[in-house]
Design an enzyme around this catalytic site. Structure first.
Site, mmCIF file in Angstrom:
data_model
loop_
_atom_site.group_PDB
_atom_site.id
_atom_site.type_symbol
_atom_site.label_atom_id
_atom_site.label_comp_id
_atom_site.label_asym_id
_atom_site.label_seq_id
_atom_site.Cartn_x
_atom_site.Cartn_y
_atom_site.Cartn_z
ATOM 1 N N ASP A 78 0.676 -1.249 -0.037
ATOM 2 C CA ASP A 78 -0.008 0.031 -0.042
ATOM 3 C C ASP A 78 0.818 1.411 0.071
ATOM 4 O O ASP A 78 0.465 2.157 0.637
ATOM 5 C CB ASP A 78 -1.034 0.126 1.330
ATOM 6 C CG ASP A 78 -2.426 -1.053 1.082
ATOM 7 O OD1 ASP A 78 -2.003 -1.686 0.180
ATOM 8 O OD2 ASP A 78 -3.008 -0.669 1.885
ATOM 9 N N CYS A 110 -3.736 -6.220 -2.868
ATOM 10 C CA CYS A 110 -2.711 -6.954 -2.446
ATOM 11 C C CYS A 110 -2.725 -8.588 -3.210
ATOM 12 O O CYS A 110 -1.666 -8.534 -3.758
ATOM 13 C CB CYS A 110 -2.984 -7.212 -1.004
ATOM 14 S SG CYS A 110 -2.847 -5.946 0.078
ATOM 15 N N LYS A 145 4.707 -10.806 3.947
ATOM 16 C CA LYS A 145 3.356 -11.229 3.558
ATOM 17 C C LYS A 145 3.035 -12.167 2.512
ATOM 18 O O LYS A 145 3.436 -11.944 1.297
ATOM 19 C CB LYS A 145 2.604 -10.037 3.472
ATOM 20 C CG LYS A 145 1.307 -10.019 3.231
ATOM 21 C CD LYS A 145 0.459 -8.874 2.560
ATOM 22 C CE LYS A 145 -0.861 -8.837 2.654
ATOM 23 N NZ LYS A 145 -1.483 -7.437 2.601
ATOM 24 N N HIS A 165 -0.322 -13.862 1.363
ATOM 25 C CA HIS A 165 -1.498 -13.657 1.016
ATOM 26 C C HIS A 165 -2.069 -14.154 -0.227
ATOM 27 O O HIS A 165 -2.621 -13.409 -1.372
ATOM 28 C CB HIS A 165 -1.523 -12.035 1.101
ATOM 29 C CG HIS A 165 -3.023 -11.526 1.067
ATOM 30 N ND1 HIS A 165 -3.465 -10.262 1.188
ATOM 31 C CD2 HIS A 165 -4.232 -12.241 1.422
ATOM 32 C CE1 HIS A 165 -4.851 -9.955 1.332
ATOM 33 N NE2 HIS A 165 -5.078 -10.882 1.432
ATOM 34 N N HIS A 212 0.976 -0.784 5.186
ATOM 35 C CA HIS A 212 -0.474 -1.131 5.196
ATOM 36 C C HIS A 212 -0.997 -0.993 6.487
ATOM 37 O O HIS A 212 -0.232 -0.769 7.516
ATOM 38 C CB HIS A 212 -0.605 -2.658 4.877
ATOM 39 C CG HIS A 212 -1.966 -3.101 4.595
ATOM 40 N ND1 HIS A 212 -3.093 -2.951 5.674
ATOM 41 C CD2 HIS A 212 -2.463 -3.516 3.470
ATOM 42 C CE1 HIS A 212 -3.984 -3.654 4.918
ATOM 43 N NE2 HIS A 212 -3.896 -3.829 3.682
ATOM 44 N N ASP A 264 2.749 -2.869 -3.859
ATOM 45 C CA ASP A 264 1.960 -3.815 -4.469
ATOM 46 C C ASP A 264 0.732 -3.107 -5.307
ATOM 47 O O ASP A 264 0.056 -3.756 -5.901
ATOM 48 C CB ASP A 264 1.640 -5.031 -3.620
ATOM 49 C CG ASP A 264 0.615 -4.303 -2.340
ATOM 50 O OD1 ASP A 264 1.026 -3.039 -2.196
ATOM 51 O OD2 ASP A 264 -0.018 -5.080 -1.618
ATOM 52 N N LYS A 310 -5.772 3.062 -4.065
ATOM 53 C CA LYS A 310 -6.060 1.356 -3.803
ATOM 54 C C LYS A 310 -7.444 1.084 -4.241
ATOM 55 O O LYS A 310 -8.419 1.765 -3.806
ATOM 56 C CB LYS A 310 -5.575 1.330 -2.403
ATOM 57 C CG LYS A 310 -5.703 -0.273 -2.109
ATOM 58 C CD LYS A 310 -5.408 -0.562 -0.762
ATOM 59 C CE LYS A 310 -5.374 -2.301 -0.413
ATOM 60 N NZ LYS A 310 -5.007 -2.534 1.008
#
Ligand SMILES: *[C@@H]1O[C@H](CO)[C@@H](O)[C@H](O)[C@H]1NC(C)=O
Ligand SMILES: *[C@@H]1O[C@H](CO)[C@@H](O)[C@H](O)[C@H]1NC(C)=O
Ligand SMILES: *[C@@H]1O[C@H](CO)[C@@H](O)[C@H](O)[C@H]1NC(C)=O
Ligand SMILES: *[C@@H]1O[C@H](CO)[C@@H](O)[C@H](O)[C@H]1NC(C)=O
Length: 528
Positions: free
Chosen positions: A44, A81, A135, A137, A232, A290, A308
């Site tokens: 982010d 993400c 991360k 995800h 984030h 990202d 975002k």
């Protein structure tokens, strides 16, 4: 809160049965020549949040590394993400993995399809030691989905998203149980990692990365993927990082600035470790965000439109650069079109001398010569996404206008020939042109941090259309909608969208599985 859709990918086993293993003789490089590759992904991190874009946030390490490397100023990521990470790891568009909708929520039983060859698997096949920190995800409902089963020799990090930076606990509302559950989400390899409570993740992850670098036997090439939690939400940061930002009045922005400073320091520490261990001279360091910044949590993409979750430039034009002594034209700025799906072929083929012959058809391009030597990008077109189920879950100021097909009719042009349903949230880029259809997401020009909010009011601006065309080379702020002036371009791009949509897999977005519940003492992790 999300909608439940149960569309599963068709079985493709018959196709796989026909696949033949080829023994490849690579014209590749010997191990000694293969560069170490360190890929740092920030979370982010917005367009206006890096020092070299004029931000009030100080990023001396990112500024210096990129100034001596190649800044990618026409570089794109996905607006969220999971989608960006998915494309980074597969080199393929979301429509080709059935993951064109949203992110993977903690209780959804799916992951990046197991028949996709991921970047670390390909690097490993090319002879690399492969490590991941941070991360994931990309799904974890069963063990086969975990990073250690998908090409990484080691893994230290978290499997979902949005947890606490110190406790490493993630809270999630399990819809079918109608209960919010909070549990640890931190793993070393496949084991739950306890004992890190109170350690700030940006420092924890950069320490793990530097320790991997220190332990690395340099006779083997290193592939290190550092997917930082920073920056984030939630807004959490040790006070020493916010101290230099007392001049920022907005609380969120000040906290966020401190988080960015910690991240910048982490990148500095990782680079220093590479230098101290004698690896740097043969290292390529890639830095990327990202997705665009989240304005609700201190991020800024000024002067770009949106944020975002949206297909406006603020959601997808990414901060990115490459730093390496191996670059042929260091200290330059690249304005060539590059996308996050390009890293897989670029790193595997362009740098590791490996092969992508066994992957499914790639959407990414090897852009190493573009970055290193300034050659024209082989990428002429970029599908941003097509998502018929799109919904923006965050509040957008001013209640922006969702559209109806009626407005398309009122524009006076027939779309009958393209076959593409222009109510669908989609966007495509071709050279200087960008076409958007449906509702692209929050369309505000958020004001520059610390400046008056008058710039954001767009009531005097044309209402959104179902089909919008921008010349983003000339108009990166997406202020002048020119579909009426360039009907041929519009028709061409609608046809391209139609073609892509025909190649899309059905969306896979299963309902929460209540068996995900880790129980009172458990951690989030595989349950199936
Ligand atoms: C969920 O739980 C809340 C409070 O615990 C309750 O008010 C609500 O009615 C529940 N919803 C459903 C759909 O059962
Ligand atoms: C960077 O390294 C210094 C010195 O070891 C350390 O104090 C600091 O916490 C590190 N910063 C991060 C973000 O890891
Ligand atoms: C590094 O690896 C090489 C080749 O496998 C081996 O000969 C050497 O002993 C290793 N060095 C260290 C310090 O482990
Ligand atoms: C067009 O797409 C919208 C949004 O996905 C959908 O609601 C609508 O049913 C579609 N129309 C047709 C004719 O398929």
């Amino acid at each position: 809160m999300h909608i439940y859709i149960n569309i599963y990918i068709n079985e493709m086993s018959s196709l796989l049965a026909a696949s033949v293993l080829l023994v490849l003789s690579l014209p590749g490089l010997s191990a000694a020549q293969q560069p170490h590759v360190v890929l740092v992904l920030a979370d982010d991190f917005g367009w206006y949040d890096v020092g070299y874009h004029g931000s009030e946030i100080r990023t001396p390490n990112l500024d210096k590394l990129s100034a001596g490397g190649v800044r990618l100023e026409n570089y794109y990521v996905q607006p969220l993400c999971t989608p960006s990470r998915n494309q980074l790891m597969t080199g393929r568009y979301q429509i080709h993995t059935g993951m064109q909708h949203q992110i993977i929520w903690p209780c959804q039983p799916y992951c990046v399809p197991l028949d996709e060859e991921l970047l670390p698997q390909l690097m490993k096949e090319a002879g690399y030691a492969t490590h991941m920190v941070g991360k994931w995800h990309l799904g974890m409902y069963k063990k086969d989905c975990l990073p250690t089963r998908r090409g990484f020799d080691t893994y230290f990090g978290y499997l979902t998203g949005s947890e606490d930076y110190y406790s490493h606990v993630r809270c999630y509302h399990i819809d079918p149980l109608n209960r919010t559950h909070c549990a640890l989400d931190l793993r070393d390899g496949e084991e739950v990692a306890t004992g890190y409570k109170g350690l700030y993740s940006t420092e924890l992850f950069s320490q793990r990365a530097t320790s991997l670098i220190e332990k690395h036997n340099s006779t083997k090439p290193l592939f290190l993927y550092v997917a930082l939690q920073a920056v984030h939400a939630p807004l959490q940061v040790p006070e020493r990082y916010t101290a230099p930002y007392s001049f920022i009045e907005d609380h969120n922005r000040r906290m966020y600035a401190g988080m960015v400073s910690a991240m910048d320091e982490a990148v500095g520490n990782i680079t220093l470790a590479l230098q101290q261990e004698g690896l740097w001279d043969n290292t390529v360091l890639v830095f990327s965000t990202d997705n665009g910044g989240q304005t609700l949590s201190g991020g800024s993409n000024w002067p770009l439109r949106g944020r975002k979750w949206s297909l406006w430039e603020g959601g997808i034009r990414g901060v990115g650069f490459v730093a390496s002594p191996l670059l042929k034209r260091p200290g330059t700025v690249s304005r060539e079109l590059i996308h996050i799906s390009d890293w897989l072929p670029t790193l595997v083929v362009g740098l590791a001398g490996g092969s992508t012959d066994r992957t499914k058809p790639l959407d990414g391009f090897n852009v190493w010569n573009t970055i290193s030597k300034g050659f024209a990008s082989p990428r002429l077109e970029l599908l941003h996404n097509i998502d018929p189920l799109y919904n923006d879950i965050a509040p957008c100021p001013g209640m922006r206008r969702q559209l109806t097909l009626a407005q398309v009719g009122s524009s006076g042009r027939s779309r009958a020939n393209s076959g593409f349903n222009v109510s669908i949230h989609a966007a495509i880029r071709s050279s200087n042109w960008k076409l958007l259809t449906g509702y692209p997401g929050c369309d505000i020009w958020f004001p520059r941090p610390g400046h008056s909010s008058s710039e954001s009011r767009s009531s005097d601006v044309d209402p959104l259309n179902s089909v919008m065309l921008f010349d983003v080379e000339k108009d990166p702020e997406e202020r002048n909608e020119v579909s009426a002036q360039f009907p041929t371009v519009v028709d061409y791009l609608l046809n391209r969208l139609h073609k892509y949509q025909q190649s899309a897999l059905p969306i896979n977005f299963p309902a929460d599985d209540p068996r995900c519940d880790p129980g009172p003492t458990g951690a989030w992790g595989p349950w199936a």
